[in-house]
Write an enzyme that holds these catalytic residues in place. Structure first.
Site, PDB file in Angstrom:
ATOM      1  N   SER B 128      79.922   1.280 -58.594  1.00 13.13           N
ATOM      2  CA  SER B 128      79.836   0.213 -57.588  1.00 13.13           C
ATOM      3  C   SER B 128      80.835  -0.898 -57.847  1.00 13.13           C
ATOM      4  CB  SER B 128      78.440  -0.406 -57.601  1.00 13.13           C
ATOM      5  OG  SER B 128      77.486   0.562 -57.286  1.00 13.13           O
ATOM      6  N   GLU B 243      72.204  13.855 -60.073  1.00 12.67           N
ATOM      7  CA  GLU B 243      71.370  12.692 -60.322  1.00 12.67           C
ATOM      8  C   GLU B 243      69.881  13.034 -60.199  1.00 12.67           C
ATOM      9  OE1 GLU B 243      72.454   9.424 -57.855  1.00 12.67           O
ATOM     10  OE2 GLU B 243      71.618   7.940 -59.221  1.00 12.67           O
ATOM     11  N   ASN B 365      69.364   2.858 -47.590  1.00 11.87           N
ATOM     12  CA  ASN B 365      68.571   3.718 -46.710  1.00 11.87           C
ATOM     13  C   ASN B 365      69.232   3.918 -45.350  1.00 11.87           C
ATOM     14  OD1 ASN B 365      66.937   3.854 -48.876  1.00 11.87           O
ATOM     15  ND2 ASN B 365      65.108   2.999 -47.893  1.00 11.87           N
TER      16      ASN B 365
END
Lengths: 338, 383, 338, 383
Positions: B128, B243, B365
């Site tokens: 990130s 992951e 989301n």
């Protein structure tokens, strides 16, 4: 651990899908609806020929001796096609209750007829003033009276047909004359099995119906143009259908599990069936609302097929327990267990 | 369909359960953010390592047990049930390691894998960036090839475990001219190199579980590049696909959370039909998640790569978890205003905010819904 | 019928806004937070100078003799700026209760001090084990004990400061020594007024706070780029903020009404205040969740100002009744009335 | 701020209440879809007309009472409370009439307005088309100028009251070359003209309250064009702005609906905290709608034109109404499955579906949210 259907189960579902695609298109459903209370269940007899009605009947009585898992994908297809017969009552609840709790003579009398598709079974929640789908037209009715379960022939039924919103339900308000001659069992496990098998089976129907609603809506989004582009490019509409699709996959997973647990007689079957039915009802309710909204005005017309599925969805959402009640039951059990 | 354990699975479960019962520390370890906690966690990890349980899902030749996805989930269900400590080197075991196994070369595997298992080296993630957000591929940390090394400049954010990590697996832009998803390289950076600066981020919930990592002309040997130069996006996708094999956010985890909430329901509300319906619904949602996951595990165990379930699963658990937290906060009543987990049973306020963050991290989301719309429903990209 | 504020009311709100924009920027709030429990309310004294604290105090006691409607826009500004003082307790609840139910001597003693901003008032819901914002630091506390209302000085308070999530609350768990000397009134209308005025006032604070959350989020959407365009172009994000904005306008309308009805002593004031507080709590909760989600990771950092407003919102959502309880109270009244 | 009635308002309220008490038919009128029902409704409307109450919000010179928005809402609150029949010529009084008053010429007002008030001519609306949907301006019904007339061909949909209407106010495309919002003309079409064919639409709820209207080479005198040729979009916007002055969907209406739901709550559930909280919340939402509306009415009464409130109000009531219906259906229990309103108390199933349609008609809720995003929040158009 293996959480998938085997080849036979998949093939059985596919065969039923092909049959229903050909024999029960929306136009046929409309004809059946127009016939209303007088409808005679021809589709059901043909489905029985494919082994649907006798799937859970043992081989000695003319069935194939399967478990509910064998029927889960098939029930999904019945839901996708909105079959108008009381499929769960006839092909799931009645065979399981009669096989598990009925006297041999009773089994001998009814199971072969059920497997052959000659007998349609209704289920009544109480002996007086019960609202029963197919209450006036079923060949025989399983009636709960407290913990007792009775099997009642039409001669002992006083049925007042009602005009229901879903023409496939053929609702009637029924009173039943029960006595020793109608008694199947006093074992409370039988009433619990009615609830459990009914909920698990109806969940499977609803998941199939949801697939239809998602497909119809998806196609509409891809083809309908507004403001010079397909609806499917509008993020808000996409996400609304995504939320439905995710709810359907959740309900599907729970339904597979419930079918399995009912099939093997797992002690967790009752909870699993409630969870599946609640999730499937919720998914259907969201799928219906989204389908209606995303179709726009056309979805409200009798001419468009959407309402065929919506009416059926609303009925099945109510059958064998509404979501809120099932959830409250589960929660109460969890709260008591602590 | 068969939901019973195979004999092999049952005996593995038995073995794990017995071993955990004998070895899990009886006292709660201190936070790995403290020196003594870090040592306690390292020591526990070493015990696991010596028992061959450090990474049960890794291939045997790399020090794992070579277990399939279902067996791995059996392991972690037992691990959670035994109250064992959170894993210390989660990002190595779940992401960096499997990525090296799949995309690294022999020397790289030799160099790092074993130290991951033993926890001699702890890893953190540098994907990130402050300017990138959901648009991960728009990252701007630069890597310039200079002889046999890469010179790295830039900034990463939301790095967890970085206060005690030794290595960072990071994405850096090595070809600024290439289209956004090209020109990115996946590289292992020594956290102790000159020019690496880790600054903890103070969070709104008064804690600091993440950090910013600054790179100021950091030299990284080219042999630390995993895969090819400028092929890092593909490698990152491999990492993210791996992951899921983590022990976090399993159905068992949320079942335990719901149990805590049930315990918080005051006696006079235990017969409130609304509370019962909410708890019943959460149970239903947790079970749905359990069997959604089991469908995926079954597919994985048969060698298929399920496409979309990780997006569905993440959406499902993150939104469900917030609603469970909210019921927990309601049940806490006045205590919900308190800051200190010592005063507030369960630290629900703290977990509530962390749970809110879960709607954003690891692909917001909104992004998950876009992915599902496009890959699962086949709706067009676009607006 | 005229459902708007008059010029004076609008000008009063604007004056307070200008003052707070200048004197209570987020940086000042952060300093105040860092000072923690020891904070001494300087901002409040300056606000009192503008007439905020004495707005509902009659002129004879040094106030301006207004009604709650005169203060609704001002409370909104206090909410927008997340003032750390117990503004509703001090400037709304205490003046109304003391003016309506206090003996002349009590009014004479306290109202001028309140109007001058020299006295900060806390409100406790019960005499023992109450969680009270400013419980350990207030100059005086209104304490409910059944239907009685007492006014208690610090000497009679045993306060245990607590670490609360919102540093502006300065929470303490308090016990109060009550006797005849502390009694204000046994009229149950006084306790009802505490609830009603507290709820209406806090609703006004929350609406102002919501405005801040909507503005911040709107600006973020307009400036933050993702995938080559501003977030504000993504329909899903737009609609999410729209739903918040509509909820805020609904809460604002109810809050104006509640302020008016409390101000004129309308018999519908209690219901109006509950509706306003429930709607404002709901709007704030949705605004907070949307703000956090749409800001992305940066919104979770201490460095970003967003959390200053979020923490305050969560506290005020709880003050004077949470939405669900207020709604259940309203519903119970409606069900009983039938 | 003053929520009491002025003396004038109070005496008007008194007058209306007294008059209604004396004149409202004591028996429920038959449906206007039946011949005798139509006659009964006409007769009631004529009574109103003779009392000067047919359109209280119209200017006095056109036969109204010249009342402001607040007084008009007082009138309709009394009207609803008195149980008076639904208005028969709603679309004339609310849309066509005010549009003629604002945009029509003297001859047009002369021709139509008075017959609207007396109900000698009943009106319906021809805006929607099957291919257009939310994108109203993409309409394709053609109008070709031919001498002193327009020849109209095409199809309208969702026309209510068309089975007994005499006139249709419609939008037709008169310049297919112009940009979408230009080239549209607002025109009054005689429903009895040759070539007009009305076909009822059967709805999923087994009723038929709407129709499709087909135009096959229908001749319409050019003098029936309101405003200029090709300026119909502007005229339509005037019409839609006037839509709010209708008696439908007021707070009083929803308050009555909630009262019905409260009556349906079975005795054993009247103390269920969840039911109470839902009812309390609906009360709150209805009150919010009441005061949202009152803010708008206040602005209108001061001569300002509020911009966005009609979008907010429509969103608010349509979504609230569905949730109230859903609680009603839940309280009905088994009766919710019944079709016949005679058996199902309140006809909730029927109203539920109509209520769902409200999320779509008169600008779908998605469109309303776009409008609010762009005009209220100032967010860009776009994706």
């Amino acid at each position: 651990m293996d959480f998938e259907f085997d080849e036979d189960q998949v093939a059985f579902g596919a065969a039923v899908r092909r049959f229903l695609d050909a024999k029960l298109p929306p136009s046929r459903l409309r004809t059946i609806w127009d016939e209303g209370q007088g409808y005679r269940h021809e589709v059901w007899r043909e489905l029985a020929g494919l082994g649907v009605a006798g799937s859970l009947v043992d081989e000695a009585h003319g069935g194939s001796g399967g478990r509910l898992t064998d029927l889960v994908l098939v029930l999904g297809e019945l839901g996708t096609h909105a079959v108008p017969e009381p499929a769960v009552e006839t092909a799931v609840v009645a065979p399981l209750v009669l096989s598990g709790f009925g006297a041999p003579a009773l089994q001998q009398e009814w199971l072969p007829q059920i497997a052959a598709g000659d007998t349609i079974v209704a289920v009544a929640a109480r002996p007086e003033g019960a609202r029963v789908p197919d209450g006036a037209t079923a060949d025989v009715t399983l009636v709960r009276s407290g913990h007792e379960v009775h099997l009642v022939r039409p001669q002992r039924v006083t049925a007042r047909p009602l005009a229901g919103a879903d023409p496939s339900r053929r609702l009637a308000e029924c009173d039943y004359r029960l006595d020793d001659s109608t008694l199947v069992t006093v074992d409370p496990a039988a009433s619990l099995l009615i609830d459990t098998a009914g909920a698990a089976g109806t969940a499977a129907l609803l998941v199939g119906l949801c697939d239809r609603l998602v497909d119809l809506t998806r196609e509409h989004l891809l083809t309908r143009q507004q403001f010079g582009r397909p609806l499917a490019e509008f993020q808000v509409l996409k996400h609304r259908l995504v939320d439905v699709a995710v709810a359907v996959e959740a309900a599907r997973s729970l339904t597979w599990n419930a079918g399995y647990r009912v099939g093997v007689g797992d002690p967790g079957a009752a909870m699993a069936a409630r969870a599946a039915k609640a999730a499937a009802s919720e998914a259907a309710s969201r799928a219906g609302a989204a389908a209606l909204q995303l179709h726009g005005g056309i979805g409200f017309t009798w001419e468009h097929d959407l309402h065929l599925w919506l009416q059926r969805a609303m009925s099945w959402e109510r059958s064998f327990g509404i979501a809120r009640e099932l959830r409250a039951q589960m929660g109460a059990e969890l709260l008591e267990a602590k | 369909m068969d939901l019973t354990l195979t004999p092999d699975q049952a005996s593995f479960q038995d073995e794990v359960r017995t071993w955990l019962r004998a070895h899990v520390p009886t006292e709660r370890l201190a936070s790995p953010g403290t020196p003594e906690g870090l040592e306690q966690h390292r020591s526990w990890e070493r015990t696991m390592f010596e028992a061959g349980l450090a990474a049960v899902h890794w291939p045997r030749e790399h020090g794992g047990r070579g277990l399939g996805p279902i067996e791995t989930s059996i392991f972690y269900d037992e691990y959670l049930a035994a109250g064992a400590p959170d894993r210390l080197n989660r990002l190595a075991l779940g992401l960096a390691g499997p990525t090296l196994i799949e995309c690294g070369d022999e020397a790289q595997r030799e160099r790092w894998l074993s130290n991951m298992l033993s926890c001699d080296e702890i890893w953190c993630q540098g994907f990130s960036e402050p300017g990138a957000g959901s648009d991960l591929a728009s990252l701007r940390t630069r890597g310039v090839v200079d002889g046999d090394r890469l010179r790295v400049d830039g900034q990463k954010i939301w790095t967890s475990h970085s206060q005690f990590a030794d290595w960072i697996f990071a994405l850096v832009r090595t070809d600024p001219e290439a289209p956004k998803h090209r020109g990115i390289t996946f590289v292992m950076i020594d956290r102790h190199s000159p020019g690496v600066d880790v600054r903890p981020i103070r969070q709104m919930n008064h804690s600091s579980s993440f950090a910013e990592v600054y790179f100021d002309d950091v030299e990284v040997p080219l042999e630390n590049v995993v895969g090819e130069l400028n092929d890092g996006w593909r490698v990152a996708m491999v990492a993210l696909t791996n992951e899921r094999s983590s022990n976090l956010n399993t159905a068992a985890h949320f079942e335990r959370l719901l149990g805590e909430v049930i315990d918080l329901v005051p006696p006079e509300r235990r017969r409130d039909p609304r509370i019962a319906a909410e708890i019943g619904r959460f149970h239903e949602e947790i079970e749905a998640y359990r069997y959604l996951t089991l469908r995926t595990l079954t597919e994985l165990s048969k060698g298929r790569r399920p496409g979309i379930q990780s997006s569905m699963g993440k959406l499902w658990w993150s939104e469900m978890q917030t609603r469970i937290h909210e019921l927990g906060l309601e049940m806490l009543g006045d205590d919900a205003e308190l800051l200190d987990p010592a005063d507030a049973p369960g630290g629900f306020v703290h977990r509530y905010w962390l749970g809110r963050a879960a709607h954003i991290y690891a692909g917001s989301n909104e992004i998950q819904r876009n992915i599902i719309a496009e890959r699962w429903l086949g709706l067009p990209k676009g607006r």
